[in-house]
Write an enzyme that holds these catalytic residues in place. Structure first.
Site, PDB file in Angstrom:
ATOM      1  N   ASP A  69       0.814  -1.208   0.000  1.00 57.71           N
ATOM      2  CA  ASP A  69       0.000   0.000   0.000  1.00 57.71           C
ATOM      3  C   ASP A  69       0.851   1.263   0.000  1.00 57.71           C
ATOM      4  O   ASP A  69       0.450   2.281  -0.561  1.00 57.71           O
ATOM      5  CB  ASP A  69      -0.921  -0.004   1.230  1.00 57.71           C
ATOM      6  N   ASN A 144      -4.601   8.757   2.167  1.00 57.50           N
ATOM      7  CA  ASN A 144      -5.004   8.097   3.414  1.00 57.50           C
ATOM      8  C   ASN A 144      -5.273   9.086   4.542  1.00 57.50           C
ATOM      9  O   ASN A 144      -6.388   9.205   5.012  1.00 57.50           O
ATOM     10  CB  ASN A 144      -3.929   7.110   3.866  1.00 57.50           C
ATOM     11  N   TYR A 189      -4.395   3.720   9.638  1.00 51.13           N
ATOM     12  CA  TYR A 189      -3.998   4.104  10.992  1.00 51.13           C
ATOM     13  C   TYR A 189      -5.208   4.489  11.848  1.00 51.13           C
ATOM     14  O   TYR A 189      -5.291   4.155  13.031  1.00 51.13           O
ATOM     15  CB  TYR A 189      -3.001   5.250  10.890  1.00 51.13           C
ATOM     16  N   GLN A 246       4.492   8.944   4.698  1.00 51.95           N
ATOM     17  CA  GLN A 246       5.666   9.087   3.844  1.00 51.95           C
ATOM     18  C   GLN A 246       6.199  10.514   3.784  1.00 51.95           C
ATOM     19  O   GLN A 246       7.403  10.735   3.916  1.00 51.95           O
ATOM     20  CB  GLN A 246       5.334   8.604   2.424  1.00 51.95           C
TER      21      GLN A 246
END
Length: 294
Positions: A69, A144, A189, A246
């Site tokens: 992912d 996300n 998360y 990231q």
């Protein structure tokens, strides 16, 4: 959900690293697309030949991600502004967002060129860091989530979450941080932190405190039109913004993180019989019957 029947002519490939399993998948992907007349654009670190001249997102009809992912999230952010669909091939462990596994590559490419697929459109977040000292703001795109949290030692921070433009206070949290998630990120998360599962087509922003120091503090689902601002109350050394696990930035005391619906959606390639609930059962073992769990 939208359908799509245009065969890709220029295909980009991104991958996590030039490991043997990635290279094997890459060669299968290139063979399948090139046999049907498509031109390939490959990240240079994956395969050093004439096709590895770098990726120009604006020219792509499709981007293929080789990894988990995290690789899909990186590829999706590359092409979101240019509307190219994303086909995720899972080489990781979970691969919740990816569409297929390596043994399915040949069949999936054939389906693409036969128009036997559909497009799953996912909303994004635009994340802005507004500096208290008047410095240049920083902007990020999230598929996300955006997470405001402490770095280093595990210490709590007091955060205030407000709705713009009137700075209407949602509340203040003594917590390890706060997650602002899309419906896509609701199963990442945010879910681990106790947030709700949101069906992907429900446009909203999920606000999930991380380990709040009060039992009455719970996640809140806000409309996608909301503009949410997060700032620390009092000293907040070591505060960090992380975007999709990231990207991100270090935050100084007084800085604000402002989150709103992103200007672009991400288009994920899906195939027949694939749906959100089957993926939940397959990847997360969601609501399995006893016979299915064995």
């Amino acid at each position: 959900m939208t359908t799509q029947a245009t065969a890709p002519r220029i295909v980009g490939v991104v991958g996590r690293s030039p490991e043997p399993d990635v290279v094997d998948a890459l060669l299968r992907v290139c063979a399948g697309f090139e046999a049907r007349g498509a031109r390939m654009r490959i990240e240079p670190q994956l395969w050093p030949d004439e096709r590895s001249t770098g990726i120009l997102p604006a020219e792509l009809d499709l981007i293929v991600t080789l990894g988990g992912d995290g690789t899909l999230l990186r590829g999706a952010r590359m092409v979101a502004a240019h509307r190219a669909p994303v086909l995720g091939i899972n080489l990781g462990h979970l691969g919740f967002l990816t569409s297929i596994a390596v043994p399915e590559i040949d069949h999936a490419i054939a389906q693409l060129f036969n128009g036997e697929y559909w497009i799953d459109e996912r909303m994004t977040l635009n994340v802005t860091v507004e500096r208290k000292d008047g410095g240049d703001s920083e902007n990020f795109l999230a598929l996300n989530d955006a997470v405001v949290h402490k770095g280093g030692l595990a210490r709590i921070v007091r955060l205030t979450v407000e709705l713009e433009p009137d700075r209407l206070a949602i509340g203040s949290y003594n917590a390890d941080g706060v997650i602002l998630a899309t419906p896509t990120g609701s199963t990442a998360y945010s879910l681990s932190a106790g947030g709700p599962i949101v069906f992907p087509s429900v446009d909203c922003i999920v606000t999930t405190p991380i380990c709040p120091h009060s039992l009455v503090v719970r996640p809140i689902v806000l409309p996608a039109s909301a503009v949410v601002a997060v700032r620390a109350v009092g000293p907040a050394e070591g505060l960090i913004l992380t975007v999709d696990g990231q990207d991100g930035a270090e935050l100084q005391p007084g800085d604000r993180v402002v989150v709103r619906r992103g200007p672009h959606s991400v288009k994920l390639v899906r195939f027949k019989d694939a749906n959100f609930f089957s993926t939940m059962r397959k990847k997360l073992h969601w609501a399995l019957q006893p016979a299915e769990a064995t």
